[in-house]
Design a protein around this motif. Sequence first.
Motif, mmCIF file in Angstrom:
data_model
loop_
_atom_site.group_PDB
_atom_site.id
_atom_site.type_symbol
_atom_site.label_atom_id
_atom_site.label_comp_id
_atom_site.label_asym_id
_atom_site.label_seq_id
_atom_site.Cartn_x
_atom_site.Cartn_y
_atom_site.Cartn_z
ATOM 1 N N LEU A 63 0.835 -1.188 0.130
ATOM 2 C CA LEU A 63 0.043 -0.054 -0.049
ATOM 3 C C LEU A 63 0.900 1.266 -0.054
ATOM 4 C CD1 LEU A 63 -2.676 0.736 -0.099
ATOM 5 C CD2 LEU A 63 -2.894 0.907 2.468
ATOM 6 N N ARG A 64 1.835 1.157 0.800
ATOM 7 C CA ARG A 64 2.798 2.404 0.839
ATOM 8 C C ARG A 64 3.810 2.590 -0.513
ATOM 9 N NH1 ARG A 64 5.473 6.851 3.417
ATOM 10 N NH2 ARG A 64 6.031 7.226 1.213
ATOM 11 N N GLN A 65 4.225 1.476 -0.713
ATOM 12 C CA GLN A 65 5.092 1.566 -1.815
ATOM 13 C C GLN A 65 4.404 1.507 -3.326
ATOM 14 O OE1 GLN A 65 9.296 -0.105 -0.506
ATOM 15 N NE2 GLN A 65 8.055 -1.953 -1.049
ATOM 16 N N GLY A 66 3.348 0.842 -3.308
ATOM 17 C CA GLY A 66 2.728 0.713 -4.587
ATOM 18 C C GLY A 66 3.410 -0.430 -5.479
ATOM 19 N N THR A 67 3.876 -1.395 -4.633
ATOM 20 C CA THR A 67 4.520 -2.573 -5.189
ATOM 21 C C THR A 67 4.483 -3.643 -4.481
ATOM 22 O OG1 THR A 67 6.630 -3.264 -5.967
ATOM 23 C CG2 THR A 67 6.616 -1.488 -4.784
ATOM 24 N N THR A 68 4.400 -5.070 -4.995
ATOM 25 C CA THR A 68 4.082 -6.122 -4.244
ATOM 26 C C THR A 68 5.303 -6.920 -4.268
ATOM 27 O OG1 THR A 68 3.215 -7.324 -6.223
ATOM 28 C CG2 THR A 68 1.827 -5.992 -4.807
ATOM 29 N N ASN A 69 6.060 -6.931 -5.360
ATOM 30 C CA ASN A 69 7.315 -7.722 -5.220
ATOM 31 C C ASN A 69 6.936 -9.235 -5.638
ATOM 32 O OD1 ASN A 69 9.479 -5.956 -4.882
ATOM 33 N ND2 ASN A 69 8.794 -5.834 -2.925
ATOM 34 N N VAL A 70 5.665 -9.098 -6.295
ATOM 35 C CA VAL A 70 5.270 -10.666 -6.735
ATOM 36 C C VAL A 70 4.969 -10.386 -8.287
ATOM 37 C CG1 VAL A 70 3.175 -12.228 -6.744
ATOM 38 C CG2 VAL A 70 4.333 -10.973 -4.443
ATOM 39 N N ILE A 71 5.276 -11.496 -9.008
ATOM 40 C CA ILE A 71 5.059 -11.467 -10.417
ATOM 41 C C ILE A 71 4.120 -12.719 -10.700
ATOM 42 C CG2 ILE A 71 5.907 -11.866 -12.688
ATOM 43 C CD1 ILE A 71 7.811 -9.939 -11.825
ATOM 44 N N GLY A 72 3.036 -12.427 -11.458
ATOM 45 C CA GLY A 72 2.031 -13.411 -11.505
ATOM 46 C C GLY A 72 2.204 -14.251 -12.925
ATOM 47 N N LEU A 73 2.009 -15.561 -12.792
ATOM 48 C CA LEU A 73 1.896 -16.312 -14.204
ATOM 49 C C LEU A 73 0.526 -16.939 -14.469
ATOM 50 C CD1 LEU A 73 3.166 -17.963 -16.501
ATOM 51 C CD2 LEU A 73 3.981 -19.525 -14.656
ATOM 52 N N MET A 74 -0.136 -16.479 -15.217
ATOM 53 C CA MET A 74 -1.450 -16.935 -15.230
ATOM 54 C C MET A 74 -1.479 -18.291 -16.403
ATOM 55 S SD MET A 74 -4.855 -14.999 -17.062
ATOM 56 C CE MET A 74 -6.326 -16.024 -17.726
ATOM 57 N N ILE A 75 -2.098 -19.171 -15.904
ATOM 58 C CA ILE A 75 -2.297 -20.348 -16.663
ATOM 59 C C ILE A 75 -3.820 -20.746 -16.811
ATOM 60 C CG2 ILE A 75 0.113 -21.312 -16.019
ATOM 61 C CD1 ILE A 75 -1.194 -23.069 -14.053
ATOM 62 N N GLN A 76 -4.024 -21.419 -17.658
ATOM 63 C CA GLN A 76 -5.364 -21.576 -18.250
ATOM 64 C C GLN A 76 -5.928 -22.980 -17.647
ATOM 65 O OE1 GLN A 76 -4.242 -19.105 -19.791
ATOM 66 N NE2 GLN A 76 -5.425 -18.316 -21.543
ATOM 67 N N SER A 77 -5.131 -23.886 -17.761
ATOM 68 C CA SER A 77 -5.354 -25.186 -17.387
ATOM 69 C C SER A 77 -6.933 -25.646 -17.815
ATOM 70 C CB SER A 77 -5.082 -25.519 -15.953
ATOM 71 O OG SER A 77 -6.473 -24.899 -15.379
ATOM 72 N N SER A 78 -6.886 -25.548 -19.157
ATOM 73 C CA SER A 78 -8.059 -25.986 -19.688
ATOM 74 C C SER A 78 -8.114 -27.727 -19.388
ATOM 75 C CB SER A 78 -8.165 -25.941 -21.263
ATOM 76 O OG SER A 78 -6.838 -26.707 -21.832
ATOM 77 N N LYS A 79 -9.287 -28.236 -19.710
ATOM 78 C CA LYS A 79 -9.358 -29.582 -19.461
ATOM 79 C C LYS A 79 -8.395 -30.521 -20.206
ATOM 80 C CE LYS A 79 -13.903 -30.169 -17.202
ATOM 81 N NZ LYS A 79 -14.744 -29.391 -17.592
ATOM 82 N N GLU A 80 -8.341 -29.957 -21.386
ATOM 83 C CA GLU A 80 -7.378 -30.608 -22.283
ATOM 84 C C GLU A 80 -5.839 -30.514 -21.661
ATOM 85 O OE1 GLU A 80 -5.879 -29.757 -26.673
ATOM 86 O OE2 GLU A 80 -8.102 -29.842 -26.456
ATOM 87 N N ASP A 106 9.034 -12.615 -5.942
ATOM 88 C CA ASP A 106 8.320 -13.797 -5.958
ATOM 89 C C ASP A 106 7.531 -14.340 -7.128
ATOM 90 O OD1 ASP A 106 9.093 -15.376 -3.508
ATOM 91 O OD2 ASP A 106 8.512 -13.790 -2.496
ATOM 92 N N LEU A 107 7.574 -15.336 -7.634
ATOM 93 C CA LEU A 107 6.522 -16.015 -8.678
ATOM 94 C C LEU A 107 5.432 -16.707 -7.983
ATOM 95 C CD1 LEU A 107 6.060 -15.933 -11.889
ATOM 96 C CD2 LEU A 107 6.972 -18.366 -11.704
ATOM 97 N N ILE A 108 4.103 -16.201 -8.441
ATOM 98 C CA ILE A 108 3.039 -17.010 -8.091
ATOM 99 C C ILE A 108 2.238 -17.383 -9.570
ATOM 100 C CG2 ILE A 108 2.782 -15.872 -5.772
ATOM 101 C CD1 ILE A 108 0.312 -14.410 -7.091
ATOM 102 N N MET A 109 1.681 -18.468 -9.331
ATOM 103 C CA MET A 109 0.995 -19.033 -10.490
ATOM 104 C C MET A 109 -0.437 -18.483 -10.306
ATOM 105 S SD MET A 109 3.023 -22.651 -10.995
ATOM 106 C CE MET A 109 2.157 -23.233 -12.508
ATOM 107 N N LEU A 110 -1.154 -18.144 -11.337
ATOM 108 C CA LEU A 110 -2.416 -17.825 -11.001
ATOM 109 C C LEU A 110 -3.487 -18.774 -12.053
ATOM 110 C CD1 LEU A 110 -2.043 -13.929 -11.468
ATOM 111 C CD2 LEU A 110 -2.292 -15.220 -9.318
ATOM 112 N N PRO A 111 -3.944 -19.782 -11.620
ATOM 113 C CA PRO A 111 -4.742 -20.672 -12.532
ATOM 114 C C PRO A 111 -6.002 -20.236 -12.579
ATOM 115 C CG PRO A 111 -4.612 -21.648 -10.317
ATOM 116 C CD PRO A 111 -3.921 -20.358 -10.103
#
Lengths: 356, 356
Positions: A63-80, A106-111
């Motif tokens: 909130l203070r810095q305006g930065t989270t130091n986290v990077i998100g990797l979005m994955i879809q994970s379709s049924k296939e 830090d890397l987090i995955m966003l499924p």
Amino acid sequence: MVQGGKPRPMKGIRQLAEHLDISIGTVSRALNGKPDVNDETRKRVLAAAEQLGYVANQSGRSLRQGTTNVIGLMIQSSKETVENSDNFFLTVTGGLQSVFSRHKLDLIMLPCPHDEDPYEYLKRMVARRIVDALIISETQRVDKRFDLLAKAKIPFAALGRSLSGTQHPWADLDFDGVVNCAVDRLVAHGHRRIAISAPSSDINLGFVFVEGYRRALERHGIPYDPAMVIRAKSSEQGGYQVADELLRLDDRPTAVILIYELMAIGLYRRVMESGIIPGRDIAVVSFREAPRAKFLQPALTCFRTSLHDLGVELAEVLLSNMPAYSQEYPRQTRQTVWPLELIPGESDAFYLKTAK
Amino acid sequence: MVQGGKPRPMKGIRQLAEHLDISIGTVSRALNGKPDVNDETRKRVLAAAEQLGYVANQSGRSLRQGTTNVIGLMIQSSKETVENSDNFFLTVTGGLQSVFSRHKLDLIMLPCPHDEDPYEYLKRMVARRIVDALIISETQRVDKRFDLLAKAKIPFAALGRSLSGTQHPWADLDFDGVVNCAVDRLVAHGHRRIAISAPSSDINLGFVFVEGYRRALERHGIPYDPAMVIRAKSSEQGGYQVADELLRLDDRPTAVILIYELMAIGLYRRVMESGIIPGRDIAVVSFREAPRAKFLQPALTCFRTSLHDLGVELAEVLLSNMPAYSQEYPRQTRQTVWPLELIPGESDAFYLKTAK
DNA sequence: CTGAAAGCGCTTACAG
DNA sequence: CTGAAAGCGCTTACAG
């Protein structure tokens, strides 16, 4: 909110500061490695933090810095994707992390859940400001996410190019190079009727693959025949189906190029059921090396690459587009085509007696 | 920090409130569905938010509420896991999300980098308060993470039991039931020399598996022979190695139970190299059904379960342990042993002529 | 039903 | 080198 009279136990940096009998400002500066802190003070602070297990609350910080130091990797994970069980993302993730960790990112995955629209999901993630930057994957031919991210002014990079991302940063496997190499090799072996598999979805790599195939044929003066492009799911079963369709074609192709590693397994199975042996009766070249395709007999001709290094590259592409890191990762270009290397096997190791 | 005289563009809820000429408090209440808001006002607010694409900043929210509405799933992705390419986590994730999404909880995956100690990584994630609750996986026999999480008073559940987690919530596959069923079946077929594979790591499921095996033998009055427990990596290669060791045993086992789906592939390969046919010369029962093992000939006898439903269960176990949700998910027990179903194949479908 | 204000836990410009 | 204070964007108890 007015707190009651009870003195609550203080938490966080305030507690640590009180414990040390020092102001929270100094504690913060010491912890964050600011230069203007007495060496002795810094040591005390670090020791106390370690002892009390203090780590800064991320929300307060963000909130203070305006930065989270986290990077998100979005994955879809379709049924296939799920059914196919691919280690693809985990391996790329390793490469990404090896770079990010140097910067305490830090890397987090966003499924994205199956039942949620990827665009809406991404929008939500962006708005919540849970990450400083995003990596999207499984880029579609037309992919609104590029515009969304650009408009939101959040740094991002894509794993996979897209028509929608021509101006944006991405790293992608060299489908074009692969298909060129495969066609060259097959033509050199005397093949002219070369089939190709393409994904049944709108994922952009399919278009890149087929377009590369067209151009490669053209280079060799071989007419393009749409019937030779067989659409199927990127799975073992898809490979089985490709073989099935292939066997039914009037003028049967003498060679086939597969877009996805696991298809080879299904394809082998199907053609062998008809007594057709890869590497003797039909030439097979497959896209990527896969542990589970490694034991196919005859050995599959395919392409190899380091997905870990692709992750490293993608991380650098991203960082070069983040203001805070761009000086450290200067780049001419924001887009990388990642090479693959041919692994010759036996599945296409025969020469066709050409009629000519 | 004193801001300069320049009037900056307002952001967030303040901007939205100004746009509507209304206080931020009312905007917040409207957005969060609080009852004491005029219906007309609420409509205006929701419409404006939609139009301006406003979504509450998560840091601000979290800081105020002390909650993030995010649940973390920590995965280790050891080199072994990555190479084996297992869809395990993605499938379980689907089940988890199907429950969490009902409560507007987002699931994120926290991949611990290879070069970081899982304990330290978790500690960091906990302290940063980036998630409201955590799910840990790949539980070790002795796993300090249980104590860490308990001490941190953060709600959690484990995918996999552990000696360290006897009092804590978990959901786990029924290794015990599987091994019991497998031994029963093999004994009924006349086998008495039954080998078993166990992982070479300290992952707890290995201990559970071997212990179940011991007890099952005991039940049948078959003496336990440590030489029959073959340790190997949970991979195709591990399966190959198991077969190799098995073939070298003096009094060769007539049956083998595998702990990991992919091992069957390597095992088949190795025994067939020696002219030994599963289902004729040796009985094979494998732990879990796997797409890539599906095409083994003769068909593999194995166990099936819905990993998606396991995810659902695990999510409910977790929610039942979160104060905000526990009423909705009342439970007698916080620990679930998840059943698997036998899928009879041909790989153990022969009867041994017993000497007796 | 609405507004004004406090305060969540931090970092940082400023004053000393 | 250190302390006091402001303020990041929200939610919510309180007053009206």
